[in-house]
Write an enzyme that holds these catalytic residues in place. Sequence first.
Site, PDB file in Angstrom:
ATOM      1  N   ASN A   9      -7.045  -7.223   0.960  1.00 43.75           N
ATOM      2  CA  ASN A   9      -5.964  -8.068   1.465  1.00 43.75           C
ATOM      3  C   ASN A   9      -6.304  -8.400   2.922  1.00 43.75           C
ATOM      4  O   ASN A   9      -6.122  -7.567   3.807  1.00 43.75           O
ATOM      5  CB  ASN A   9      -4.640  -7.304   1.360  1.00 43.75           C
ATOM      6  CG  ASN A   9      -3.458  -8.122   1.816  1.00 43.75           C
ATOM      7  OD1 ASN A   9      -3.611  -9.240   2.326  1.00 43.75           O
ATOM      8  ND2 ASN A   9      -2.271  -7.574   1.650  1.00 43.75           N
ATOM      9  N   ARG A  90      -6.201 -10.618  -2.606  1.00 48.44           N
ATOM     10  CA  ARG A  90      -4.870 -11.212  -2.518  1.00 48.44           C
ATOM     11  C   ARG A  90      -5.004 -12.582  -1.833  1.00 48.44           C
ATOM     12  O   ARG A  90      -5.571 -12.679  -0.743  1.00 48.44           O
ATOM     13  CB  ARG A  90      -3.964 -10.326  -1.676  1.00 48.44           C
ATOM     14  CG  ARG A  90      -2.613 -10.961  -1.493  1.00 48.44           C
ATOM     15  CD  ARG A  90      -1.750 -10.156  -0.568  1.00 48.44           C
ATOM     16  NE  ARG A  90      -0.445 -10.777  -0.475  1.00 48.44           N
ATOM     17  CZ  ARG A  90       0.251 -10.888   0.646  1.00 48.44           C
ATOM     18  NH1 ARG A  90      -0.225 -10.401   1.775  1.00 48.44           N
ATOM     19  NH2 ARG A  90       1.431 -11.458   0.644  1.00 48.44           N
ATOM     20  N   HIS A 179       5.433 -13.295  -2.995  1.00 48.24           N
ATOM     21  CA  HIS A 179       5.626 -11.906  -3.445  1.00 48.24           C
ATOM     22  C   HIS A 179       5.492 -11.799  -4.968  1.00 48.24           C
ATOM     23  O   HIS A 179       6.050 -10.890  -5.585  1.00 48.24           O
ATOM     24  CB  HIS A 179       7.035 -11.373  -3.083  1.00 48.24           C
ATOM     25  CG  HIS A 179       7.238 -11.069  -1.640  1.00 48.24           C
ATOM     26  ND1 HIS A 179       8.471 -11.160  -1.040  1.00 48.24           N
ATOM     27  CD2 HIS A 179       6.387 -10.655  -0.667  1.00 48.24           C
ATOM     28  CE1 HIS A 179       8.382 -10.817   0.235  1.00 48.24           C
ATOM     29  NE2 HIS A 179       7.120 -10.505   0.497  1.00 48.24           N
ATOM     30  N   LEU A 208      12.630  -6.169  -0.716  1.00 48.71           N
ATOM     31  CA  LEU A 208      13.145  -6.117   0.655  1.00 48.71           C
ATOM     32  C   LEU A 208      12.213  -5.280   1.516  1.00 48.71           C
ATOM     33  O   LEU A 208      12.358  -4.061   1.627  1.00 48.71           O
ATOM     34  CB  LEU A 208      14.560  -5.507   0.665  1.00 48.71           C
ATOM     35  CG  LEU A 208      15.569  -6.113  -0.318  1.00 48.71           C
ATOM     36  CD1 LEU A 208      16.895  -5.374  -0.233  1.00 48.71           C
ATOM     37  CD2 LEU A 208      15.764  -7.602  -0.037  1.00 48.71           C
ATOM     38  N   GLY A 209      11.226  -5.938   2.098  1.00 42.05           N
ATOM     39  CA  GLY A 209      10.296  -5.263   2.997  1.00 42.05           C
ATOM     40  C   GLY A 209      10.410  -5.918   4.361  1.00 42.05           C
ATOM     41  O   GLY A 209      11.511  -6.296   4.784  1.00 42.05           O
ATOM     42  N   ASN A 210       9.274  -6.074   5.033  1.00 41.46           N
ATOM     43  CA  ASN A 210       9.299  -6.879   6.248  1.00 41.46           C
ATOM     44  C   ASN A 210       9.611  -8.320   5.891  1.00 41.46           C
ATOM     45  O   ASN A 210      10.406  -8.988   6.521  1.00 41.46           O
ATOM     46  CB  ASN A 210       7.945  -6.782   6.943  1.00 41.46           C
ATOM     47  CG  ASN A 210       8.097  -6.193   8.301  1.00 41.46           C
ATOM     48  OD1 ASN A 210       9.103  -6.456   8.983  1.00 41.46           O
ATOM     49  ND2 ASN A 210       7.135  -5.396   8.702  1.00 41.46           N
ATOM     50  N   ARG A 240      11.843 -13.337  10.117  1.00 40.95           N
ATOM     51  CA  ARG A 240      12.053 -14.705   9.616  1.00 40.95           C
ATOM     52  C   ARG A 240      13.525 -14.956   9.340  1.00 40.95           C
ATOM     53  O   ARG A 240      14.224 -14.081   8.830  1.00 40.95           O
ATOM     54  CB  ARG A 240      11.249 -14.916   8.319  1.00 40.95           C
ATOM     55  CG  ARG A 240       9.770 -15.081   8.569  1.00 40.95           C
ATOM     56  CD  ARG A 240       8.982 -15.108   7.265  1.00 40.95           C
ATOM     57  NE  ARG A 240       8.111 -13.968   7.171  1.00 40.95           N
ATOM     58  CZ  ARG A 240       7.527 -13.544   6.050  1.00 40.95           C
ATOM     59  NH1 ARG A 240       7.739 -14.169   4.920  1.00 40.95           N
ATOM     60  NH2 ARG A 240       6.747 -12.499   6.063  1.00 40.95           N
ATOM     61  N   ASP A 281      12.287  -3.732  12.847  1.00 43.07           N
ATOM     62  CA  ASP A 281      12.191  -2.566  11.968  1.00 43.07           C
ATOM     63  C   ASP A 281      13.589  -2.176  11.495  1.00 43.07           C
ATOM     64  O   ASP A 281      14.471  -1.861  12.301  1.00 43.07           O
ATOM     65  CB  ASP A 281      11.533  -1.407  12.737  1.00 43.07           C
ATOM     66  CG  ASP A 281      11.171  -0.266  11.806  1.00 43.07           C
ATOM     67  OD1 ASP A 281      12.084   0.276  11.154  1.00 43.07           O
ATOM     68  OD2 ASP A 281       9.980   0.076  11.733  1.00 43.07           O
ATOM     69  N   ARG A 283      14.739   0.418  10.087  1.00 43.24           N
ATOM     70  CA  ARG A 283      15.205   1.771  10.426  1.00 43.24           C
ATOM     71  C   ARG A 283      15.861   1.801  11.800  1.00 43.24           C
ATOM     72  O   ARG A 283      16.861   2.466  12.027  1.00 43.24           O
ATOM     73  CB  ARG A 283      14.038   2.761  10.389  1.00 43.24           C
ATOM     74  CG  ARG A 283      13.720   3.222   9.003  1.00 43.24           C
ATOM     75  CD  ARG A 283      12.383   3.875   8.957  1.00 43.24           C
ATOM     76  NE  ARG A 283      11.325   2.907   9.248  1.00 43.24           N
ATOM     77  CZ  ARG A 283      10.054   3.086   8.959  1.00 43.24           C
ATOM     78  NH1 ARG A 283       9.662   4.208   8.415  1.00 43.24           N
ATOM     79  NH2 ARG A 283       9.177   2.161   9.222  1.00 43.24           N
ATOM     80  N   GLY A 329      10.107  -1.490   1.271  1.00 46.25           N
ATOM     81  CA  GLY A 329      10.601  -0.536   2.273  1.00 46.25           C
ATOM     82  C   GLY A 329      12.104  -0.389   2.363  1.00 46.25           C
ATOM     83  O   GLY A 329      12.642   0.714   2.210  1.00 46.25           O
ATOM     84  N   VAL A 330      12.823  -1.469   2.568  1.00 42.31           N
ATOM     85  CA  VAL A 330      14.286  -1.397   2.702  1.00 42.31           C
ATOM     86  C   VAL A 330      14.925  -1.173   1.330  1.00 42.31           C
ATOM     87  O   VAL A 330      15.808  -0.326   1.168  1.00 42.31           O
ATOM     88  CB  VAL A 330      14.844  -2.687   3.352  1.00 42.31           C
ATOM     89  CG1 VAL A 330      16.359  -2.634   3.443  1.00 42.31           C
ATOM     90  CG2 VAL A 330      14.215  -2.927   4.726  1.00 42.31           C
ATOM     91  N   GLU A 380       1.642  -3.431  -5.122  1.00 39.64           N
ATOM     92  CA  GLU A 380       0.936  -4.705  -5.244  1.00 39.64           C
ATOM     93  C   GLU A 380      -0.558  -4.499  -5.483  1.00 39.64           C
ATOM     94  O   GLU A 380      -1.200  -5.281  -6.182  1.00 39.64           O
ATOM     95  CB  GLU A 380       1.192  -5.558  -4.002  1.00 39.64           C
ATOM     96  CG  GLU A 380       2.621  -6.102  -3.998  1.00 39.64           C
ATOM     97  CD  GLU A 380       3.084  -6.659  -2.668  1.00 39.64           C
ATOM     98  OE1 GLU A 380       3.411  -5.844  -1.774  1.00 39.64           O
ATOM     99  OE2 GLU A 380       3.098  -7.877  -2.511  1.00 39.64           O
TER     100      GLU A 380
HETATM  101  P1  AMP Z   1       7.448  -2.922   3.705  1.00 41.59           P
HETATM  102  O1  AMP Z   1       7.122  -4.341   4.132  1.00 41.59           O
HETATM  103  O2  AMP Z   1       7.701  -2.806   2.234  1.00 41.59           O
HETATM  104  O3  AMP Z   1       6.476  -1.910   4.223  1.00 41.59           O
HETATM  105  O4  AMP Z   1       8.866  -2.560   4.380  1.00 41.59           O
HETATM  106  C1  AMP Z   1       8.996  -2.456   5.770  1.00 41.59           C
HETATM  107  C2  AMP Z   1      10.474  -2.364   6.113  1.00 41.59           C
HETATM  108  O5  AMP Z   1      11.049  -1.265   5.397  1.00 41.59           O
HETATM  109  C3  AMP Z   1      10.699  -2.106   7.584  1.00 41.59           C
HETATM  110  O6  AMP Z   1      11.768  -2.925   8.040  1.00 41.59           O
HETATM  111  C4  AMP Z   1      11.115  -0.657   7.608  1.00 41.59           C
HETATM  112  O7  AMP Z   1      11.977  -0.380   8.670  1.00 41.59           O
HETATM  113  C5  AMP Z   1      11.846  -0.529   6.306  1.00 41.59           C
HETATM  114  N1  AMP Z   1      11.952   0.875   5.910  1.00 41.59           N
HETATM  115  C6  AMP Z   1      10.952   1.740   5.662  1.00 41.59           C
HETATM  116  N2  AMP Z   1      11.448   2.975   5.412  1.00 41.59           N
HETATM  117  C7  AMP Z   1      12.793   2.871   5.495  1.00 41.59           C
HETATM  118  C8  AMP Z   1      13.882   3.798   5.365  1.00 41.59           C
HETATM  119  N3  AMP Z   1      13.671   5.079   5.081  1.00 41.59           N
HETATM  120  N4  AMP Z   1      15.136   3.303   5.518  1.00 41.59           N
HETATM  121  C9  AMP Z   1      15.358   2.023   5.815  1.00 41.59           C
HETATM  122  N5  AMP Z   1      14.371   1.113   5.962  1.00 41.59           N
HETATM  123  C10 AMP Z   1      13.116   1.528   5.822  1.00 41.59           C
END
Ligand code: AMP
Length: 394
Positions: A9, A90, A179, A208-210, A240, A281, A283, A329-330, A380
Amino acid sequence: MSDHVLVINAGSSSLKYSLVDAKTGEAAATGLVEQIGEEQSHHVHHGPAGEFNDDQAVADHEAALEAAVRAFETHGPALADVDIVAVGHRVVHGGDRFAAPALVDDELIAAVTDLVPLAPLHNPANLEGIEVARRLLPDLPHVAVFDTAFHQTLPPHAYTYAVPTSWQEEYGIRRYGFHGTSHSFVSGQAAALLGRELEDVNLIVLHLGNGCSATAVQGGRSVDTSMGLTPLEGLVMGTRSGDLDPAIHGLLARVAGRSAEETDRALNSESGLKGLTGVNDFREVSRRRAAGDERAELAFDVYCYRLKKYIGAYYAVLGRVDAIVFTAGVGQHSAEVRAAALSGLEGLGVRLDPTRNTNNDQIVSTEDSPVAVLVIPTNEEWEIARQALDVVRG
Ligand code: AMP
Protein backbone atom coordinates in the site's frame (compact mmCIF):
# COMPACT_ATOMS: atom_id res chain seq x y z
CA MET A 1 1.37 -25.02 -1.98
CA SER A 2 2.08 -21.55 -0.58
CA ASP A 3 -0.74 -19.00 -0.51
CA HIS A 4 1.40 -16.05 0.55
CA VAL A 5 0.83 -12.67 -1.05
CA LEU A 6 2.99 -9.60 -0.50
CA VAL A 7 0.50 -6.75 -0.06
CA ILE A 8 1.76 -3.25 -0.82
CA ASN A 9 0.00 0.00 0.00
CA ALA A 10 2.03 2.94 -1.29
CA GLY A 11 1.03 6.41 -0.09
CA SER A 12 2.57 9.73 -1.08
CA SER A 13 5.29 9.57 1.59
CA SER A 14 4.80 6.09 3.01
CA LEU A 15 4.95 2.45 2.02
CA LYS A 16 3.07 -0.15 4.02
CA TYR A 17 3.64 -3.85 3.39
CA SER A 18 2.36 -7.10 4.70
CA LEU A 19 3.17 -10.70 3.87
CA VAL A 20 -0.18 -12.42 4.23
CA ASP A 21 -1.36 -16.00 3.94
CA ALA A 22 -4.37 -15.44 1.70
CA LYS A 23 -6.12 -18.56 3.00
CA THR A 24 -5.87 -17.84 6.73
CA GLY A 25 -5.25 -14.09 6.86
CA GLU A 26 -2.21 -14.63 9.05
CA ALA A 27 0.55 -12.06 8.47
CA ALA A 28 4.05 -13.58 8.48
CA ALA A 29 5.47 -10.03 8.60
CA THR A 30 4.28 -6.45 8.33
CA GLY A 31 6.11 -3.19 7.94
CA LEU A 32 5.82 0.51 7.35
CA VAL A 33 8.27 3.04 5.92
CA GLU A 34 7.19 6.60 6.71
CA GLN A 35 8.46 10.09 5.89
CA ILE A 36 9.94 8.92 2.60
CA GLY A 37 11.98 11.74 1.01
CA GLU A 38 12.51 13.61 4.29
CA GLU A 39 15.72 14.10 6.25
CA GLN A 40 14.78 11.38 8.64
CA SER A 41 12.53 8.48 7.74
CA HIS A 42 11.15 5.75 9.94
CA HIS A 43 10.99 2.07 9.08
CA VAL A 44 9.38 -0.48 11.35
CA HIS A 45 9.36 -4.18 10.48
CA HIS A 46 7.47 -6.82 12.49
CA GLY A 47 8.69 -10.32 11.74
CA PRO A 48 8.86 -13.68 13.45
CA ALA A 49 11.75 -12.41 15.60
CA GLY A 50 9.96 -9.29 16.83
CA GLU A 51 10.00 -5.59 15.94
CA PHE A 52 12.89 -3.77 14.24
CA ASN A 53 13.20 -0.03 13.78
CA ASP A 54 15.44 1.95 11.48
CA ASP A 55 15.53 5.76 11.25
CA GLN A 56 17.86 6.17 8.27
CA ALA A 57 16.74 8.55 5.55
CA VAL A 58 14.88 6.80 2.72
CA ALA A 59 15.05 8.89 -0.46
CA ASP A 60 12.14 7.52 -2.49
CA HIS A 61 9.71 4.62 -2.91
CA GLU A 62 12.34 2.50 -4.65
CA ALA A 63 14.66 2.88 -1.64
CA ALA A 64 11.71 2.16 0.67
CA LEU A 65 10.91 -1.13 -1.03
CA GLU A 66 14.61 -2.03 -1.11
CA ALA A 67 14.69 -1.39 2.66
CA ALA A 68 11.64 -3.64 3.06
CA VAL A 69 13.25 -6.45 1.03
CA ARG A 70 16.43 -6.07 3.13
CA ALA A 71 14.37 -6.25 6.33
CA PHE A 72 12.83 -9.52 5.14
CA GLU A 73 16.32 -10.91 4.47
CA THR A 74 17.79 -9.71 7.77
CA HIS A 75 14.90 -10.13 10.19
CA GLY A 76 12.80 -12.70 8.35
CA PRO A 77 11.04 -14.37 6.93
CA ALA A 78 13.37 -14.55 3.88
CA LEU A 79 11.20 -13.93 0.84
CA ALA A 80 12.81 -16.78 -1.11
CA ASP A 81 11.81 -19.26 1.62
CA VAL A 82 8.18 -18.16 1.68
CA ASP A 83 7.47 -18.84 -1.99
CA ILE A 84 5.27 -15.80 -2.61
CA VAL A 85 2.57 -16.32 -5.24
CA ALA A 86 1.70 -12.71 -6.03
CA VAL A 87 2.16 -9.08 -5.08
CA GLY A 88 -1.16 -7.35 -4.34
CA HIS A 89 -1.24 -3.57 -4.72
CA ARG A 90 -3.86 -1.31 -3.22
CA VAL A 91 -5.00 1.20 -5.83
CA VAL A 92 -7.40 3.88 -4.66
CA HIS A 93 -9.19 4.87 -7.86
CA GLY A 94 -10.19 2.45 -10.57
CA GLY A 95 -12.86 4.77 -12.03
CA ASP A 96 -15.57 2.88 -13.94
CA ARG A 97 -12.91 0.86 -15.77
CA PHE A 98 -12.27 -1.68 -12.99
CA ALA A 99 -15.09 -3.58 -11.34
CA ALA A 100 -12.67 -6.29 -10.20
CA PRO A 101 -9.00 -6.74 -9.35
CA ALA A 102 -6.72 -7.10 -12.38
CA LEU A 103 -3.28 -8.32 -13.32
CA VAL A 104 -0.83 -5.44 -13.71
CA ASP A 105 0.43 -4.92 -17.24
CA ASP A 106 1.33 -1.86 -19.31
CA GLU A 107 -2.29 -1.36 -20.31
CA LEU A 108 -3.45 -1.32 -16.67
CA ILE A 109 -0.73 1.17 -15.78
CA ALA A 110 -1.86 3.43 -18.63
CA ALA A 111 -5.50 3.14 -17.47
CA VAL A 112 -4.64 3.96 -13.83
CA THR A 113 -2.51 6.88 -15.07
CA ASP A 114 -5.53 8.20 -17.02
CA LEU A 115 -7.45 8.21 -13.72
CA VAL A 116 -4.92 10.46 -11.92
CA PRO A 117 -7.11 13.60 -12.31
CA LEU A 118 -9.80 11.84 -10.23
CA ALA A 119 -7.34 10.92 -7.43
CA PRO A 120 -4.37 13.28 -7.71
CA LEU A 121 -3.06 12.48 -4.22
CA HIS A 122 -3.47 8.70 -4.28
CA ASN A 123 -3.13 7.17 -7.74
CA PRO A 124 0.36 8.59 -8.50
CA ALA A 125 1.68 7.12 -5.24
CA ASN A 126 -0.02 3.78 -5.92
CA LEU A 127 1.50 3.74 -9.43
CA GLU A 128 4.92 4.52 -8.04
CA GLY A 129 4.58 1.54 -5.68
CA ILE A 130 3.56 -0.73 -8.58
CA GLU A 131 6.41 0.38 -10.83
CA VAL A 132 9.04 0.04 -8.13
CA ALA A 133 7.75 -3.40 -7.08
CA ARG A 134 7.68 -4.62 -10.67
CA ARG A 135 11.33 -3.58 -11.05
CA LEU A 136 12.45 -5.20 -7.79
CA LEU A 137 10.26 -8.31 -7.99
CA PRO A 138 10.00 -8.90 -11.75
CA ASP A 139 9.33 -12.64 -11.61
CA LEU A 140 6.11 -12.37 -9.59
CA PRO A 141 2.64 -11.57 -10.92
CA HIS A 142 1.43 -8.17 -9.67
CA VAL A 143 -2.26 -7.57 -9.08
CA ALA A 144 -4.02 -4.23 -8.62
CA VAL A 145 -6.92 -4.25 -6.14
CA PHE A 146 -9.11 -1.16 -6.35
CA ASP A 147 -10.86 0.68 -3.49
CA THR A 148 -13.62 1.63 -5.91
CA ALA A 149 -14.27 -1.80 -7.48
CA PHE A 150 -16.78 -3.09 -4.89
CA HIS A 151 -19.03 -0.09 -5.59
CA GLN A 152 -19.21 -0.63 -9.34
CA THR A 153 -22.53 -2.40 -8.68
CA LEU A 154 -24.19 0.91 -7.71
CA PRO A 155 -27.28 1.53 -9.86
CA PRO A 156 -27.29 4.68 -12.04
CA HIS A 157 -29.75 6.49 -9.74
CA ALA A 158 -27.24 6.11 -6.87
CA TYR A 159 -24.08 7.06 -8.75
CA THR A 160 -25.42 9.88 -10.91
CA TYR A 161 -25.09 13.45 -9.62
CA ALA A 162 -27.82 15.85 -10.73
CA VAL A 163 -25.45 17.99 -12.82
CA PRO A 164 -25.19 18.51 -16.60
CA THR A 165 -24.83 15.02 -18.13
CA SER A 166 -21.86 16.15 -20.20
CA TRP A 167 -19.83 16.44 -16.96
CA GLN A 168 -19.95 12.68 -16.49
CA GLU A 169 -19.11 11.97 -20.12
CA GLU A 170 -16.32 14.53 -20.34
CA TYR A 171 -14.82 14.53 -16.86
CA GLY A 172 -16.01 11.30 -15.25
CA ILE A 173 -18.01 13.19 -12.61
CA ARG A 174 -20.15 10.61 -10.75
CA ARG A 175 -20.11 8.71 -7.45
CA TYR A 176 -17.45 5.99 -7.30
CA GLY A 177 -17.18 5.21 -3.58
CA PHE A 178 -14.09 4.02 -1.69
CA HIS A 179 -13.00 1.67 1.15
CA GLY A 180 -14.36 -1.09 -1.11
CA THR A 181 -11.96 -3.79 0.09
CA SER A 182 -13.00 -3.10 3.69
CA HIS A 183 -16.75 -3.05 2.97
CA SER A 184 -16.41 -6.25 0.95
CA PHE A 185 -14.38 -8.05 3.63
CA VAL A 186 -16.61 -6.96 6.50
CA SER A 187 -19.79 -7.93 4.61
CA GLY A 188 -18.51 -11.48 4.17
CA GLN A 189 -17.54 -11.72 7.82
CA ALA A 190 -20.93 -10.35 8.92
CA ALA A 191 -22.87 -12.92 6.89
CA ALA A 192 -20.70 -15.70 8.37
CA LEU A 193 -21.32 -14.37 11.88
CA LEU A 194 -25.07 -14.33 11.23
CA GLY A 195 -24.81 -17.89 9.87
CA ARG A 196 -26.41 -16.78 6.59
CA GLU A 197 -25.42 -16.71 2.93
CA LEU A 198 -24.09 -13.32 1.85
CA GLU A 199 -26.58 -13.34 -1.04
CA ASP A 200 -29.45 -13.42 1.47
CA VAL A 201 -28.51 -10.57 3.80
CA ASN A 202 -28.91 -6.81 3.71
CA LEU A 203 -26.32 -4.83 5.63
CA ILE A 204 -25.44 -1.27 6.51
CA VAL A 205 -21.65 -1.24 6.88
CA LEU A 206 -20.02 1.68 8.69
CA HIS A 207 -16.26 1.97 8.22
CA LEU A 208 -15.22 4.54 10.83
CA GLY A 209 -11.48 5.09 10.82
CA ASN A 210 -9.51 8.19 9.98
CA GLY A 211 -11.55 8.12 6.79
CA CYS A 212 -15.21 7.18 7.24
CA SER A 213 -17.79 5.74 4.89
CA ALA A 214 -21.17 4.02 5.01
CA THR A 215 -22.35 1.45 2.49
CA ALA A 216 -25.73 -0.17 1.84
CA VAL A 217 -24.97 -3.79 0.89
CA GLN A 218 -27.81 -5.83 -0.62
CA GLY A 219 -27.07 -9.52 -1.04
CA GLY A 220 -23.32 -8.87 -1.12
CA ARG A 221 -23.58 -6.02 -3.64
CA SER A 222 -22.95 -2.38 -2.85
CA VAL A 223 -26.09 -0.44 -3.80
CA ASP A 224 -25.17 2.94 -2.28
CA THR A 225 -22.20 4.41 -0.51
CA SER A 226 -21.42 7.73 1.14
CA MET A 227 -18.10 8.61 -0.46
CA GLY A 228 -18.44 10.04 -3.93
CA LEU A 229 -16.30 11.27 -6.80
CA THR A 230 -13.53 11.48 -4.22
CA PRO A 231 -13.21 10.26 -0.61
CA LEU A 232 -14.35 13.70 0.63
CA GLU A 233 -18.12 13.18 0.52
CA GLY A 234 -20.35 11.67 3.18
CA LEU A 235 -19.62 11.14 6.86
CA VAL A 236 -17.61 13.46 9.12
CA MET A 237 -14.00 12.15 9.21
CA GLY A 238 -10.72 12.84 10.99
CA THR A 239 -9.72 15.73 8.74
CA ARG A 240 -12.40 15.67 5.99
CA SER A 241 -15.66 17.57 6.12
CA GLY A 242 -17.91 14.99 4.49
CA ASP A 243 -21.17 16.38 3.05
CA LEU A 244 -21.54 20.12 2.65
CA ASP A 245 -23.07 22.73 0.39
CA PRO A 246 -20.93 23.00 -2.77
CA ALA A 247 -21.65 26.75 -2.78
CA ILE A 248 -18.95 27.05 -0.09
CA HIS A 249 -16.26 27.00 -2.80
CA GLY A 250 -17.74 30.00 -4.61
CA LEU A 251 -18.45 31.93 -1.43
CA LEU A 252 -14.90 31.54 -0.12
CA ALA A 253 -13.52 32.57 -3.52
CA ARG A 254 -15.60 35.75 -3.49
CA VAL A 255 -15.36 36.86 0.15
CA ALA A 256 -11.93 35.46 1.10
CA GLY A 257 -10.15 35.24 -2.27
CA ARG A 258 -9.46 31.54 -1.63
CA SER A 259 -8.55 29.49 -4.67
CA ALA A 260 -10.29 26.20 -5.43
CA GLU A 261 -7.08 24.35 -4.45
CA GLU A 262 -6.90 26.13 -1.08
CA THR A 263 -10.50 25.30 -0.24
CA ASP A 264 -10.02 21.72 -1.44
CA ARG A 265 -7.00 21.34 0.81
CA ALA A 266 -8.85 22.80 3.80
CA LEU A 267 -11.86 20.52 3.29
CA ASN A 268 -9.61 17.45 2.99
CA SER A 269 -6.94 18.20 5.60
CA GLU A 270 -8.22 20.87 8.02
CA SER A 271 -11.88 19.95 8.45
CA GLY A 272 -13.85 17.12 10.05
CA LEU A 273 -12.98 16.49 13.71
CA LYS A 274 -9.79 18.50 13.25
CA GLY A 275 -11.68 21.52 11.95
CA LEU A 276 -14.13 21.40 14.85
CA THR A 277 -11.73 20.61 17.71
CA GLY A 278 -8.16 21.10 16.46
CA VAL A 279 -7.38 17.36 16.66
CA ASN A 280 -8.24 14.53 14.29
CA ASP A 281 -7.63 11.60 16.65
CA PHE A 282 -10.97 10.37 17.90
CA ARG A 283 -9.52 9.19 21.22
CA GLU A 284 -8.40 12.73 22.00
CA VAL A 285 -11.82 14.12 21.04
CA SER A 286 -13.35 11.59 23.45
CA ARG A 287 -10.97 12.55 26.25
CA ARG A 288 -11.74 16.24 25.83
CA ARG A 289 -15.47 15.56 25.69
CA ALA A 290 -15.28 13.57 28.91
CA ALA A 291 -13.46 16.52 30.48
CA GLY A 292 -16.33 18.84 29.55
CA ASP A 293 -14.84 20.51 26.44
CA GLU A 294 -17.78 22.08 24.55
CA ARG A 295 -16.11 22.00 21.13
CA ALA A 296 -15.40 18.29 21.54
CA GLU A 297 -19.02 17.75 22.61
CA LEU A 298 -20.32 19.51 19.50
CA ALA A 299 -17.89 17.64 17.22
CA PHE A 300 -19.07 14.33 18.70
CA ASP A 301 -22.70 15.31 18.16
CA VAL A 302 -22.10 16.41 14.56
CA TYR A 303 -20.19 13.17 13.85
CA CYS A 304 -22.88 10.88 15.32
CA TYR A 305 -25.82 12.82 13.90
CA ARG A 306 -24.40 12.50 10.37
CA LEU A 307 -23.93 8.79 10.98
CA LYS A 308 -27.53 8.41 12.12
CA LYS A 309 -28.80 10.22 9.01
CA TYR A 310 -26.92 7.79 6.76
CA ILE A 311 -28.22 4.79 8.71
CA GLY A 312 -31.76 6.08 8.21
CA ALA A 313 -31.17 6.78 4.52
CA TYR A 314 -29.71 3.33 3.87
CA TYR A 315 -32.53 1.72 5.83
CA ALA A 316 -34.88 3.32 3.33
CA VAL A 317 -32.66 2.25 0.40
CA LEU A 318 -32.57 -1.40 1.53
CA GLY A 319 -36.14 -1.74 2.82
CA ARG A 320 -35.08 -4.56 5.13
CA VAL A 321 -31.89 -4.53 7.19
CA ASP A 322 -30.45 -7.68 8.78
CA ALA A 323 -27.47 -6.06 10.44
CA ILE A 324 -25.68 -2.78 11.02
CA VAL A 325 -21.95 -3.42 11.07
CA PHE A 326 -19.32 -1.19 12.69
CA THR A 327 -15.67 -1.48 11.70
CA ALA A 328 -12.27 0.34 11.70
CA GLY A 329 -10.66 2.26 14.60
CA VAL A 330 -13.67 4.22 15.86
CA GLY A 331 -16.30 1.67 14.78
CA GLN A 332 -14.56 -1.20 16.55
CA HIS A 333 -13.67 0.62 19.73
CA SER A 334 -16.07 3.45 20.46
CA ALA A 335 -19.13 2.20 22.35
CA GLU A 336 -20.22 5.82 22.80
CA VAL A 337 -20.35 6.44 19.03
CA ARG A 338 -22.34 3.26 18.41
CA ALA A 339 -24.77 4.15 21.22
CA ALA A 340 -25.24 7.74 20.03
CA ALA A 341 -25.61 6.86 16.34
CA LEU A 342 -28.21 4.17 17.11
CA SER A 343 -30.13 5.99 19.83
CA GLY A 344 -33.80 6.46 18.98
CA LEU A 345 -33.74 3.77 16.28
CA GLU A 346 -35.70 1.24 18.35
CA GLY A 347 -38.68 1.93 16.07
CA LEU A 348 -36.57 0.60 13.18
CA GLY A 349 -35.85 -2.61 15.08
CA VAL A 350 -32.45 -1.67 16.48
CA ARG A 351 -31.97 -2.67 20.11
CA LEU A 352 -28.51 -2.19 21.50
CA ASP A 353 -27.38 -4.20 24.54
CA PRO A 354 -25.52 -1.65 26.70
CA THR A 355 -23.28 -4.24 28.40
CA ARG A 356 -22.30 -6.00 25.17
CA ASN A 357 -21.72 -2.61 23.58
CA THR A 358 -19.44 -1.41 26.36
CA ASN A 359 -17.52 -4.69 26.15
CA ASN A 360 -17.01 -4.24 22.37
CA ASP A 361 -18.51 -7.71 21.84
CA GLN A 362 -18.93 -9.03 18.27
CA ILE A 363 -22.72 -8.88 18.62
CA VAL A 364 -23.75 -5.77 20.54
CA SER A 365 -27.53 -5.94 19.98
CA THR A 366 -29.95 -7.75 22.28
CA GLU A 367 -30.97 -11.37 21.56
CA ASP A 368 -34.42 -10.21 20.43
CA SER A 369 -33.26 -7.25 18.31
CA PRO A 370 -34.81 -7.61 14.81
CA VAL A 371 -31.71 -5.87 13.40
CA ALA A 372 -28.37 -7.28 14.61
CA VAL A 373 -25.63 -4.79 15.45
CA LEU A 374 -22.16 -6.22 14.85
CA VAL A 375 -18.60 -5.08 15.60
CA ILE A 376 -16.21 -6.67 13.11
CA PRO A 377 -12.51 -5.85 12.73
CA THR A 378 -11.66 -4.99 9.14
CA ASN A 379 -8.64 -6.56 7.45
CA GLU A 380 -7.95 -4.85 4.14
CA GLU A 381 -4.59 -6.60 3.72
CA TRP A 382 -6.21 -10.03 3.92
CA GLU A 383 -8.91 -9.00 1.46
CA ILE A 384 -6.28 -7.67 -0.99
CA ALA A 385 -4.31 -10.92 -0.60
CA ARG A 386 -7.45 -13.01 -1.23
CA GLN A 387 -8.41 -11.02 -4.30
CA ALA A 388 -4.84 -11.16 -5.67
CA LEU A 389 -4.73 -14.92 -5.17
CA ASP A 390 -8.08 -15.31 -6.98
CA VAL A 391 -6.68 -13.38 -9.95
CA VAL A 392 -3.47 -15.41 -10.26
CA ARG A 393 -5.17 -18.77 -9.65
CA GLY A 394 -8.11 -17.87 -11.92
P1 AMP B 1 -8.11 3.58 11.52
O1 AMP B 1 -8.06 4.53 10.33
O2 AMP B 1 -9.03 2.42 11.30
O3 AMP B 1 -6.76 3.19 12.02
O4 AMP B 1 -8.80 4.41 12.72
C1 AMP B 1 -8.17 5.52 13.29
C2 AMP B 1 -9.16 6.23 14.20
O5 AMP B 1 -9.65 5.29 15.17
C3 AMP B 1 -8.51 7.36 14.97
O6 AMP B 1 -9.39 8.48 14.97
C4 AMP B 1 -8.40 6.80 16.36
O7 AMP B 1 -8.47 7.79 17.33
C5 AMP B 1 -9.61 5.92 16.44
N1 AMP B 1 -9.47 4.94 17.51
C6 AMP B 1 -8.53 3.99 17.65
N2 AMP B 1 -8.68 3.33 18.82
C7 AMP B 1 -9.75 3.88 19.43
C8 AMP B 1 -10.41 3.67 20.69
N3 AMP B 1 -10.00 2.74 21.54
N4 AMP B 1 -11.50 4.44 20.95
C9 AMP B 1 -11.91 5.39 20.11
N5 AMP B 1 -11.32 5.64 18.92
C10 AMP B 1 -10.25 4.92 18.60
